[in-house]
Design a protein around this motif. Structure first.
Motif, PDB file in Angstrom:
ATOM      1  N   THR A 153       0.848  -1.181   0.000  1.00  0.00           N
ATOM      2  CA  THR A 153       0.000   0.000   0.000  1.00  0.00           C
ATOM      3  C   THR A 153       0.886   1.234   0.000  1.00  0.00           C
ATOM      4  O   THR A 153       2.098   1.147   0.245  1.00  0.00           O
ATOM      5  N   ASP A 155       0.881   3.558   2.166  1.00  0.00           N
ATOM      6  CA  ASP A 155       1.379   3.780   3.528  1.00  0.00           C
ATOM      7  C   ASP A 155       2.625   2.947   3.804  1.00  0.00           C
ATOM      8  O   ASP A 155       3.531   3.388   4.519  1.00  0.00           O
ATOM      9  N   ALA A 311     -12.825  12.673   5.541  1.00  0.00           N
ATOM     10  CA  ALA A 311     -11.660  11.857   5.915  1.00  0.00           C
ATOM     11  C   ALA A 311     -11.611  10.574   5.083  1.00  0.00           C
ATOM     12  O   ALA A 311     -10.534  10.150   4.641  1.00  0.00           O
ATOM     13  N   ASP A 312     -12.761   9.977   4.867  1.00  0.00           N
ATOM     14  CA  ASP A 312     -12.819   8.755   4.063  1.00  0.00           C
ATOM     15  C   ASP A 312     -12.422   9.041   2.612  1.00  0.00           C
ATOM     16  O   ASP A 312     -11.672   8.273   1.996  1.00  0.00           O
ATOM     17  N   LYS A 315      -8.549   9.544   2.352  1.00  0.00           N
ATOM     18  CA  LYS A 315      -7.784   8.304   2.454  1.00  0.00           C
ATOM     19  C   LYS A 315      -7.879   7.483   1.174  1.00  0.00           C
ATOM     20  O   LYS A 315      -6.872   6.997   0.649  1.00  0.00           O
ATOM     21  N   ARG A 316      -9.102   7.350   0.666  1.00  0.00           N
ATOM     22  CA  ARG A 316      -9.282   6.511  -0.519  1.00  0.00           C
ATOM     23  C   ARG A 316      -8.769   7.183  -1.789  1.00  0.00           C
ATOM     24  O   ARG A 316      -8.437   6.506  -2.758  1.00  0.00           O
ATOM     25  N   LYS A 318      -5.917   8.838  -1.872  1.00  0.00           N
ATOM     26  CA  LYS A 318      -4.494   8.496  -1.855  1.00  0.00           C
ATOM     27  C   LYS A 318      -4.261   7.047  -2.256  1.00  0.00           C
ATOM     28  O   LYS A 318      -3.260   6.722  -2.891  1.00  0.00           O
ATOM     29  N   ASP A 319      -5.197   6.172  -1.873  1.00  0.00           N
ATOM     30  CA  ASP A 319      -5.056   4.753  -2.206  1.00  0.00           C
ATOM     31  C   ASP A 319      -5.537   4.431  -3.616  1.00  0.00           C
ATOM     32  O   ASP A 319      -5.343   3.314  -4.104  1.00  0.00           O
TER      33      ASP A 319
END
Length: 416
Positions: A153, A155, A311-312, A315-316, A318-319
């Protein structure tokens, strides 16, 4: 028997994509529903999953090729997804043939055999992870993935870059290789991703179609910062999410849009389409460019619901796992350049929307309050709008309403 792998349905009005990357190579074992390729659409990257377990056969499309929905891109040979174990006797003969080492010598067969697998593992990266690897210089082969099926990932890569997992030292270059001449200049040509092409096209469309104008104001963030400092711990304990500034601004925009509905409207032909709801597009930075997922019915959401949704999305993004449907629509956009340090900007509207609010960094500045010069945390706000629909008076009124709600958050509670 071979099973066809075709381009899946990508969403309404999207009929074509670009094959960005093969995540599996011919001969690789695959599991049912395991991603084998990544497609780049106008909005997001979409993974193509294996319809059955087996072995990936022929790849019928090369990376960078455009493909239509339903197009055949590969075939999978049915069978056990696990790699076949070689027979001990045959393995011994193969070792003798490939690496005829004598007594006391160290065979290099294991290293030779492991090289292709390491290469394949390095190639099986999502677009977000691949970009992180390029930017940080981390060797992906040295990392252990924490994602599904052990995949890397973003991260994982960032943690390694910060020292969480040290990358192996690169071998020194051969002594005979001459160092590049001082002042040597290089150029690199990289094909634009489909997402970047779409961003460029839409931004230019906005300039060519809309009568763009920007009006500015500044806002004293003291009251919001005090409220946030006072309640952030209780808020996080109760809702499981941090209390940020975006919730206040989304609420302020919803309040201001009631007084100035034209900023939340569209021009379609010779008609104006007004909305009795507020779907806020929030500009989020993704590895391949800016994306704008939509907070649906933001005017009816609580602070906690807004913050959790944002926030969700972040995060998604970036992924690289945002869905196409999550970025469709939107009646108004908020762009927060302040997180990158921007002091002032003139944002461009997101067609067919008629307005976008630009937030910027908070900076302590001297201001006059009740005849006294005091230091206050100030933020510049910018409202870019389509002057065909929104008059200057309406734009200024809207921005003043937002300013009033931020400087006196009680207005958000009593609907003033």
């Amino acid at each position: 028997m071979a099973t066809d792998v075709v381009v899946p349905t990508l969403g309404e009005s999207i009929t074509e994509a670009t094959l960005g990357q093969w995540l599996k190579q011919p001969g690789d074992p695959v599991k049912a529903d395991e991603p084998i390729a990544s497609l780049e659409t106008d909005k997001v990257a979409v993974e193509v999953n294996a319809p059955i377990a087996g072995t990936l056969g022929e790849q019928l499309v090369a990376e960078g090729d455009n493909v239509e929905v339903g197009a055949l891109i590969a075939r999978i040979e049915a069978g056990d997804a696990a790699a076949p174990k070689p027979d001990a006797g045959k393995a011994g003969k193969a070792e003798t043939a490939v690496n005829p080492a004598g007594p006391g010598e160290t065979p290099a067969l294991k290293e030779d055999a492991a090289a292709p697998k390491a290469k394949d593992d390095a190639q099986a990266l999502s677009p977000a992870v691949r970009r992180a690897v390029i930017e940080t210089g981390v060797d992906p082969a040295s990392l252990k993935g924490s994602g599904k099926d052990g995949r890397l990932t973003k991260d994982d890569v960032l943690a390694a870059a910060k020292g969480g997992t040290p990358a192996p030292a690169k071998p020194a270059p051969p002594a005979e290789k001459a160092a590049p001449a001082t002042g040597e200049r290089h150029e690199e040509r990289v094909r634009m991703t489909r997402l970047r092409q779409t961003i460029a096209s839409r931004l230019k469309e906005a300039q060519n179609t809309a009568a763009l104008l920007t009006t500015f104001n500044d806002v004293d963030m003291t009251a919001v910062m005090d409220a946030r400092g006072r309640y952030k711990d209780l808020f996080e304990k109760k809702h499981g999410i941090r209390l940020g500034f975006m919730g206040f601004f989304v609420k302020a925009v919803a309040l201001a849009a009631r007084d100035v509905p034209s900023v939340n409207a569209f021009i379609e032909g010779d008609e104006i389409v007004y909305h009795d709801y507020l779907d806020v597009s929030v500009a989020v930075s993704a590895p391949n460019g800016l994306v704008v997922p939509v907070i649906r019915n933001a005017d009816a959401m609580s602070f906690a619901e807004i913050e959790k949704t944002i926030a969700d999305f972040g995060k998604r993004a970036k992924d690289g796992t945002l869905k196409i449907d999550e970025m469709k629509g939107g009646t108004f956009t908020i762009s927060n350049g302040g997180v990158f340090g921007s002091l002032l900007s003139t944002p461009i509207i997101n067609p067919p929307q008629s307005a976008v609010l630009g937030m910027h960094r908070i900076e302590e500045r001297p201001v006059v309050v009740d005849g006294q010069i005091v230091i206050r945390p100030m933020m510049y706000l910018a409202l870019s709008y389509d002057h065909r629909l929104v008059d200057g008076r309406e734009a200024v009124t809207f921005l003043v309403r937002v300013k009033e709600a931020i400087e006196d958050p009680t207005r958000l509670l009593i609907d003033l």
